[in-house]
Design an enzyme around this catalytic site. Sequence first.
Site: not given
Ligand code: AR6
Length: 170
Positions: A32, A34
């Site tokens: 994601g 990260d």
């Molecule tokens: N820019 C903006 N938003 C984004 C992007 C981006 N480049 N990529 C994804 N999103 P997530 P969490 C959105 O999964 O739920 C990781 O493995 C996505 O659609 O990034 O807090 C970490 O290491 C969603 O709406 O974060 C942790 O293990 C939002 O950003 C875990 O994921 C958050 O999705 C954290 O999970």
Amino acid sequence: MMQIDAIRGDITEQQVDAIVNAANSSLLGGGGVDGAIHRRGGPEILAECRALRDSHYGKGLPTGQAVATTAGRLPARWVIHTVGPVYSTGTDRSPLLRDCYRNSLRVADELGAATVAFPLVSAGVYGWPAEDAIRQALNTLRDTETAVERATLVLFDEPKRALAQQLLAR
Ligand code: AR6
């Protein structure tokens, strides 16, 4: 008073003082947001994360807390890493989700960051329903005392941006 915006975009492209990373407590990367931040920011960020683990967070960064590194090759100056709660239908973990926004703003204040971009913490891999995640984010940003001048909630898709815009207009 802090200005709050909601836009559709990629968090790694934001030209702001600090972007927030939806990290996990290991601080050592993942998918994601990260994954995108470490991929585009380069190895410098991960090196600083490892140093933080060694110096302060041997057991990992607790859920709801936030810590900063520089931002490597990203346009932002800093990355504020925060750990959202995994969504649970059994327990209300929203206080921890709000802590992520509050503590990220506190760290931004400590850095002297005037502009900060946030992803929708916990709403991806961690399973938080998007509409509630947006409400928690906007309410907390609105209610937190801070010297930050502009907070931008960066949504990855158009439906979420539209929803955030609707909630902001109220
Ligand atoms: N820019 C903006 N938003 C984004 C992007 C981006 N480049 N990529 C994804 N999103 P997530 P969490 C959105 O999964 O739920 C990781 O493995 C996505 O659609 O990034 O807090 C970490 O290491 C969603 O709406 O974060 C942790 O293990 C939002 O950003 C875990 O994921 C958050 O999705 C954290 O999970």
